[in-house]
Design an enzyme around this catalytic site. Structure first.
Site, mmCIF file in Angstrom:
data_model
loop_
_atom_site.group_PDB
_atom_site.id
_atom_site.type_symbol
_atom_site.label_atom_id
_atom_site.label_comp_id
_atom_site.label_asym_id
_atom_site.label_seq_id
_atom_site.Cartn_x
_atom_site.Cartn_y
_atom_site.Cartn_z
ATOM 1 N N ASP A 49 0.828 -1.206 0.000
ATOM 2 C CA ASP A 49 0.000 0.000 0.000
ATOM 3 C C ASP A 49 0.865 1.260 0.000
ATOM 4 O O ASP A 49 0.355 2.378 -0.123
ATOM 5 C CB ASP A 49 -0.995 0.006 1.153
ATOM 6 C CG ASP A 49 -0.347 -0.059 2.529
ATOM 7 O OD1 ASP A 49 0.902 -0.134 2.604
ATOM 8 O OD2 ASP A 49 -1.087 -0.055 3.531
ATOM 9 N N SER A 50 2.176 1.080 0.064
ATOM 10 C CA SER A 50 3.111 2.188 -0.147
ATOM 11 C C SER A 50 2.909 2.820 -1.517
ATOM 12 O O SER A 50 3.389 3.933 -1.765
ATOM 13 C CB SER A 50 4.555 1.701 -0.003
ATOM 14 O OG SER A 50 4.784 0.546 -0.802
ATOM 15 N N ASP A 88 -1.008 -6.170 -0.154
ATOM 16 C CA ASP A 88 -1.386 -5.537 1.113
ATOM 17 C C ASP A 88 -2.895 -5.338 1.202
ATOM 18 O O ASP A 88 -3.539 -4.940 0.218
ATOM 19 C CB ASP A 88 -0.728 -4.156 1.230
ATOM 20 C CG ASP A 88 0.563 -4.176 2.033
ATOM 21 O OD1 ASP A 88 0.808 -5.157 2.749
ATOM 22 O OD2 ASP A 88 1.317 -3.192 1.941
ATOM 23 N N LYS A 118 -1.258 -9.438 2.969
ATOM 24 C CA LYS A 118 -0.510 -8.989 4.136
ATOM 25 C C LYS A 118 -1.337 -7.984 4.903
ATOM 26 O O LYS A 118 -2.006 -7.138 4.304
ATOM 27 C CB LYS A 118 0.823 -8.339 3.737
ATOM 28 C CG LYS A 118 1.643 -7.853 4.953
ATOM 29 C CD LYS A 118 3.035 -7.379 4.571
ATOM 30 C CE LYS A 118 3.046 -6.004 3.942
ATOM 31 N NZ LYS A 118 2.615 -4.932 4.909
ATOM 32 N N GLU A 120 -1.268 -5.527 8.709
ATOM 33 C CA GLU A 120 -0.477 -5.018 9.818
ATOM 34 C C GLU A 120 -1.153 -5.326 11.149
ATOM 35 O O GLU A 120 -2.374 -5.380 11.240
ATOM 36 C CB GLU A 120 -0.292 -3.503 9.685
ATOM 37 C CG GLU A 120 0.492 -3.076 8.454
ATOM 38 C CD GLU A 120 0.653 -1.568 8.374
ATOM 39 O OE1 GLU A 120 0.359 -0.877 9.370
ATOM 40 O OE2 GLU A 120 1.081 -1.078 7.308
ATOM 41 N N GLU A 187 9.452 -4.141 10.586
ATOM 42 C CA GLU A 187 9.843 -2.840 10.040
ATOM 43 C C GLU A 187 10.314 -1.882 11.121
ATOM 44 O O GLU A 187 9.752 -1.831 12.225
ATOM 45 C CB GLU A 187 8.662 -2.197 9.289
ATOM 46 C CG GLU A 187 9.023 -0.848 8.677
ATOM 47 C CD GLU A 187 7.995 -0.303 7.710
ATOM 48 O OE1 GLU A 187 8.211 0.816 7.200
ATOM 49 O OE2 GLU A 187 6.984 -0.987 7.467
#
Length: 273
Positions: A49-50, A88, A118, A120, A187
C-alpha cells in the site's frame, strides 16, 4: 518448471520453508513492467500500500483503497511468473471484524490471483489472522513500525528502544506467528531486537529497517533505484540513481524537440516507392 515450460511460482509454503536458509529476496512492485524486471531476481514481490505514496503522491498509506490494491495486484500478476506475490490489505479493510477481513481478502485473491495477503498488527490482529488462515487464506504479518498506524503511534520512527516497546514487539511477533502467518515483515525495529525476534520464531522474518539477521529483506523498489527524490530513510541503500538519469534523458529529448533535431530522417516514414 511447470508443464508449460515456465518457472514454477514460489508459494507461501515454500517461502515459509526458507526459514533459516538462504535469505529471502523481496521487493515491492506496483506495475506489470516492473514486475517483469524484478521477477527473476526475487523470491517474493509485495504489492504494498506504499503505492499510495510512491505512485499517487499521498502523504501516507491511509487513503489507499481496496480497488487500488486490486488493480495494481492484477498488474503485477501479469508480470510475475516465479515470485510469490503478496498484496497488502489497505487501512480499514480488515480491522473492524474478522468477517469483513475475510470478505475483502477473498476479493483480493479472487480478483488478482495473488498468492497471499498482508496485514499489519500484532496481538490485536491475531484472532483475525487465525480466522483467515483457517479458511484457506495465506497471510503475511507485519509488526514493528506499522505505517497504517502512524496517526496514533507518533509518526514514522524506529521502534523497540524502550523495554516496554520491545516487549510489545516480542508479544506481537509470537501472537501472529501462533495465529498461522507464513512470514512476518519486521519494520523499523532496533537491530538487536529484530535479531532476537527472528531467532525466537519458526516462521521467516522479512526485515526493512531491521536486522541483517532477519530471514529476508525487503525495500521499496523505487527507493532502491533512486526514483524517489524525497527524503531517503536511513535503512534504504540506493543501488542506482535512475531519477537523475531519467531527468538527464528527458532534458536531452526536450532540447532536441525544441531545436527540431528530433525526429530525424531515421525516425519518420517516407512514401513507399
Amino acid at each position: 518448471m511447470s508443464a508449460t515450460g515456465s518457472p514454477k511460482r514460489l508459494t507461501p509454503r515454500r517461502i515459509q520453508a526458507m526459514k533459516g536458509g538462504t535469505p529471502i529476496v523481496c521487493l515491492t512492485a506496483y506495475t506489470t513492467p516492473m514486475a517483469r524486471l524484478l521477477d527473476r531476481h526475487c523470491d517474493l514481490l509485495l504489492v504494498g500500500d506504499s503505492l499510495g505514496m510512491v505512485l499517487y503522491g499521498m502523504e501516507s498509506t491511509i487513503g489507499v483503497t481496496l480497488d487500488m490494491m486490486i488493480a495494481h495486484g492484477q498488474a503485477v500478476m501479469r508480470g510475475a511468473r516465479r515470485s510469490c506475490v503478496v498484496v497488502d490489505m489497505p487501512f480499514g479493510t480488515y480491522q473492524e471484524t474478522r468477517e469483513l477481513a475475510y470478505r475483502n481478502a477473498v476479493r483480493i485473491l479472487q480478483e488478482t490471483g495473488c498468492d497471499a495477503v498482508k496485514l499489519e498488527g500484532g496481538e490485536e490482529m491475531a484472532e483475525t489472522i487465525a480466522f483467515l488462515v483457517a479458511r484457506g487464506i495465506p497471510v503475511m504479518g507485519h509488526i514493528g513500525l506499522m505505517p497504517q498506524q502512524v496517526n496514533t503511534s507518533g509518526g514514522y520512527r524506529s521502534v523497540g528502544h524502550s523495554a516496554e516497546e520491545a516487549e510489545t514487539i516480542r508479544r506481537d511477533a509470537k501472537a501472529v506467528s501462533d495465529a498461522g502467518v507464513f512470514s512476518i515483515v519486521v519494520e523499523g525495529t532496533v537491530e538487536a531486537l529484530a535479531q532476537n525476534v527472528t531467532a525466537s520464531l519458526a516462521v521467516p522474518t522479512i526485515g526493512i529497517g531491521a536486522s541483517v539477521h532477519c530471514d529476508g529483506q525487503i525495500l521499496v523498489c523505487d527507493d532502491l533505484l533512486g526514483l524517489l527524490s524525497e527524503f531517503t530513510p536511513r535503512f534504504v541503500k540506493r543501488y542506482d540513481e535512475l531519477g537523475a538519469r531519467i531527468d538527464a534523458a528527458v532534458e536531452i529529448y526536450a532540447d532536441e524537440v525544441r531545436s527540431r533535431s528530433f525526429p530525424s530522417e531515421d525516425h519518420v516514414f517516407k512514401p513507399r516507392g
